[in-house]
Structure formats: C-alpha cells, structure tokens
Design an enzyme around this catalytic site. Structure first.
Site, PDB file in Angstrom:
ATOM      1  N   GLU A 114      86.747  10.029  50.172  1.00 55.56           N
ATOM      2  CA  GLU A 114      86.697  10.758  48.899  1.00 55.56           C
ATOM      3  C   GLU A 114      87.985  11.550  48.716  1.00 55.56           C
ATOM      4  O   GLU A 114      88.566  12.056  49.679  1.00 55.56           O
ATOM      5  CB  GLU A 114      85.480  11.697  48.895  1.00 55.56           C
ATOM      6  CG  GLU A 114      85.142  12.297  47.558  1.00 55.56           C
ATOM      7  CD  GLU A 114      83.744  12.919  47.551  1.00 55.56           C
ATOM      8  OE1 GLU A 114      82.793  12.229  47.975  1.00 55.56           O
ATOM      9  OE2 GLU A 114      83.628  14.086  47.152  1.00 55.56           O
ATOM     10  N   ASP A 116      89.113  14.620  46.034  1.00 54.91           N
ATOM     11  CA  ASP A 116      88.454  15.494  45.058  1.00 54.91           C
ATOM     12  C   ASP A 116      89.394  16.424  44.316  1.00 54.91           C
ATOM     13  O   ASP A 116      90.297  17.022  44.912  1.00 54.91           O
ATOM     14  CB  ASP A 116      87.451  16.421  45.766  1.00 54.91           C
ATOM     15  CG  ASP A 116      86.273  15.687  46.351  1.00 54.91           C
ATOM     16  OD1 ASP A 116      85.904  14.621  45.826  1.00 54.91           O
ATOM     17  OD2 ASP A 116      85.715  16.186  47.351  1.00 54.91           O
ATOM     18  N   GLU A 118      87.965  19.595  42.248  1.00 57.98           N
ATOM     19  CA  GLU A 118      86.719  20.296  41.924  1.00 57.98           C
ATOM     20  C   GLU A 118      87.041  21.689  41.408  1.00 57.98           C
ATOM     21  O   GLU A 118      87.819  22.425  42.033  1.00 57.98           O
ATOM     22  CB  GLU A 118      85.827  20.411  43.163  1.00 57.98           C
ATOM     23  CG  GLU A 118      85.389  19.074  43.727  1.00 57.98           C
ATOM     24  CD  GLU A 118      84.625  19.226  45.026  1.00 57.98           C
ATOM     25  OE1 GLU A 118      83.494  18.705  45.118  1.00 57.98           O
ATOM     26  OE2 GLU A 118      85.161  19.842  45.956  1.00 57.98           O
TER      27      GLU A 118
END
Length: 293
Positions: A114, A116, A118
């Site tokens: 992953e 990210d 955020e």
C-alpha cells in the site's frame, strides 16, 4: 519605509500554518503534463454508493452514522502517476480519514502492499495532518510495519481544491502536493519496496481509534455528514496488462527518474518547515524492521 517594506513582503509571501509561507518553486510540474480524466473513465464505486455523488466531474463522498464511502480504479497498475484535486471538510473532523492511495489488499488480504495519502481529521482549532505511508506485504493483522511521514500544509486544505499525487515506479515513490515533492521513498531493496500491481483508491471512513492524536479525539456525529470532494483525476502509467515496452512515469525533468536539484531544494524546505513526524527518527520504533532507515 521599513514598515512599508515589511507589509509589502507580507503581501508577497503570506504566512502559512507554521509561519513560513509557501515553499520555493520546484521548477517542474508533472501534473501539467498529464491530462485529467472523468471519474467514470477510470474509477467505479467500491462501497457506500448511497454516500457518493458525481456532479459536473466532481465526486463527493461522505461519512455519517450509517456509512462512509470508497471508490477504486477499474484497472490495476504496475507503475504510474496517480493524482486528484481534493477539498477537505472544515470544522470538527476528528477521527475521520479522507484518503487517496494505492493498494492490492483485495488481491493479497493479510499480505498486501500500500502507498497512502491520508488526511487525518482534526479539531476545530488545529490544522489537518497529511500522512504519507508505505506498506510492504503488511496488513492490519498485528504484523504491519508502517513507514509514516506526517506533515502540516502551507495552506488551508478546506478552502479550495489542491492537487495531491503519488508517483510510483520501479525505482522510487514520490509524494506531491501541488507539484511540490514532499517525500521521496527510494527502492533500496526488494524487501522494502512494493513491486506487485496495485489499484488506486479513495475513501472516507471512521478511524476514531487512531486518526486524531492517537485516538484522543473521536468522530462526533453531531457534525455529520463529513464530506470529501475529488476532481481533476489523473491516472497515467503502466497497468498490469501493459506490454513490456511501457515506460514507467517520471516525476522530474529526467526520464530516468529521481528529482532535479530544484525539486530537492523544495522538498527539503517542506520537510524542514512542515514535517511533524518521521518514522526513521522515532526512537520508540524498532529500526531493525525498517532497514531502509
């Protein structure tokens, strides 16, 4: 005269959240070299369809007591430049995550990769935190090894759309905010770099257990709905079905990748003035698990 010059400088270089103003120009703007696509050209709803609305090219997703919402790219990618212009909700948003990221969690549950971006919700008196993260073959099963780097921003992300992007190719990951590189994660070994194809996602959801000051402040549904707005989508890269001749994207003037000297200057300035957490500098972390540090 001195007062006049001070006021003139303040007008030309307004102060940011940390009193430092905007970063120096990176000199190269990868988002301007990649055309935008409509949401329906590259994405589909993943969950919470009743909390998702498309209007004149802008996607709105929201969280309330009943549900959040998420979307996913139609195709998986093995490398590329992935971006969107995002506008965040103002006011009390503690506990709420608004995100744009790459993942292969559905393909490799419990053992996924992953990358990210955020936005960690906040209380009314504090700025948003932008968290960047990289997982390699990890999940939320207790074995996850996060590689978080967190920032404040030099602007208010609730007043207008700003461009956020992830560039991922076989040699590096670069995170961009309005074309300014804020973090570069180079490939130092196969064990510390995501190499399997990933899809592009966006979502808004309740992460009260950790999102705001390690869970001190929770989502308060008296302020619902919590809204995230996305537009100016960019998907440019080699999807998992591309031929071997597909060339990975570059985030710099050099086709071979890396960053230019001017881009490095801008990135170092952001990290010096707006970075608030770096996993490599956290004395409480076991750095045997993050050998790239």
């Amino acid at each position: 005269m001195a007062l006049f010059l001070s006021l003139l400088l303040l007008f030309m270089f307004p102060l940011g959240n940390n009193g430092q103003g905007p970063p120096p120009s990176p000199g190269y703007y990868p988002s301007s070299r990649i055309g935008s696509i409509g949401f329906n050209q590259g994405f589909r709803n993943l969950w919470g369809p009743q909390h998702q609305r498309l209007d004149q090219g802008a996607l709105t997703i929201w969280l309330d007591r009943s549900s959040g919402s998420g979307f996913k790219s139609v195709n998986p990618y093995s490398s590329g430049y992935f971006g969107a212009a995002i506008k965040l909700q103002t006011g009390y948003t503690a506990g709420v995550i608004t995100s744009f990221y790459l993942s292969n969690n559905e393909e490799h549950p419990g053992n996924h990769d992953e990358i990210d971006i955020e936005f960690l919700g906040t209380t009314q008196d504090k700025p948003y935190v932008l968290q960047t993260n990289v997982y390699i073959r990890g999940s939320g099963d207790g074995n996850i090894i996060g590689r978080e780097m967190k920032f404040h921003l030099w602007f208010d992300p609730t007043t207008d759309f700003h461009n956020y992007a992830i560039l991922w190719n076989p040699s590096e990951i670069i995170f961009f905010v309005d074309d300014v590189p804020i973090r570069r994660y180079p490939r130092k070994s196969d064990a510390t770099f995501p190499l399997r194809p990933m899809w592009v996602y966006g979502s808004i959801w309740d992460a009260s257990s950790w999102a705001t000051e390690n869970g001190r402040y929770k989502a308060d549904y008296n302020y619902q709905p919590f809204v995230g707005k996305y537009t100016n989508f960019k998907l440019s890269g080699c999807n998992a079905y591309s031929s071997a001749s597909c060339r990975p994207a570059s985030g710099s003037p050099s086709p071979s990748g890396g960053l230019s000297r001017q881009q490095y200057v801008a990135m170092e300035w952001v990290q010096r003035n707006y970075k608030i957490y770096d996993y490599c500098r956290d004395p409480q972390r076991d750095h045997r698990l993050t050998p790239e540090c």
